[in-house]
Design a protein around this motif. Sequence first.
Motif, short mmCIF file in Angstrom:
data_model
loop_
_atom_site.label_atom_id
_atom_site.label_comp_id
_atom_site.label_asym_id
_atom_site.label_seq_id
_atom_site.Cartn_x
_atom_site.Cartn_y
_atom_site.Cartn_z
N ALA A 184 -0.72 4.32 -1.10
CA ALA A 184 -1.67 5.42 -1.40
C ALA A 184 -2.16 6.43 -0.14
O ALA A 184 -3.12 6.34 0.35
CB ALA A 184 -3.06 4.78 -1.59
N THR B 222 0.70 -1.27 0.00
CA THR B 222 -0.12 -0.02 -0.05
C THR B 222 0.84 1.28 0.04
O THR B 222 1.75 1.45 0.77
CB THR B 222 -1.01 0.07 1.28
OG1 THR B 222 -1.67 -1.20 1.17
CG2 THR B 222 -1.88 1.31 1.18
N GLN C 106 -6.55 0.95 1.03
CA GLN C 106 -5.79 0.95 2.09
C GLN C 106 -6.32 -0.15 3.33
O GLN C 106 -5.66 -0.91 3.82
CB GLN C 106 -5.33 2.42 3.11
CG GLN C 106 -4.72 3.43 2.22
CD GLN C 106 -4.58 4.62 2.96
OE1 GLN C 106 -5.38 5.18 3.37
NE2 GLN C 106 -3.56 5.30 2.64
N ARG D 39 -9.30 7.40 -0.74
CA ARG D 39 -8.17 6.49 -0.88
C ARG D 39 -8.12 5.46 0.28
O ARG D 39 -7.33 4.50 0.29
CB ARG D 39 -6.92 7.16 -0.94
CG ARG D 39 -6.38 7.84 0.15
CD ARG D 39 -5.14 8.83 0.18
NE ARG D 39 -4.90 9.49 1.31
CZ ARG D 39 -4.80 10.87 1.06
NH1 ARG D 39 -4.63 11.27 -0.10
NH2 ARG D 39 -4.66 11.67 2.26
#
Length: 182
Positions: A9, A7, A59, A55
């Motif tokens: 983001a 991840t 996640q 976002r």
Amino acid sequence: MSVSSSTTAGPGLCSLGVEPGTDRASGSASSNGLLWNQDTGPAGFAACGLDGQLRNAPQARDFVADTLSGWALDSLVTDAALVVSELVTNAVQHAVDPAAPGIGDYPVWLGIFLHPGDLVCAVTDPSSIPPRPHEAAEDALVGRGLALISALSDTWSWELTPPRGKTVWAALPLPPHGPDTA
């Protein structure tokens, strides 16, 4: 076992006993601000602070996938990832007002924990307004999140979280044979 993720983001704090700004596995500075370590907390519990942006859904999915893989519960990843994605999306879209004073850096918290016979996925947000299921039109692109959560979980509900906000949770049944074996 420390769990790392791909991840990247944006900001979030997914941690148990890891100091903010340290890398999950090595303790070095993290460039994406998204941290978690399932080893340092109580067995069968992990939490993730999110900054209230759209976002956060991917996640949350990555956090759940990494955590459940670490707990040898890979068979739950698909359903649990969808459930937390919907819970987090609902919190971000309907409960977080970026202009509200005092919401902090991480207004949304995701917790997953093992409860006898269940995996519980819970999302806490700053709004006291309850989630409202409704019928989505056939051609609607949104509005099915709570129906999906209901279909995938044994049960779901919500409760007020003092001093403000609420927690919406869903319980998914654990595999009858326990953790996955390779």
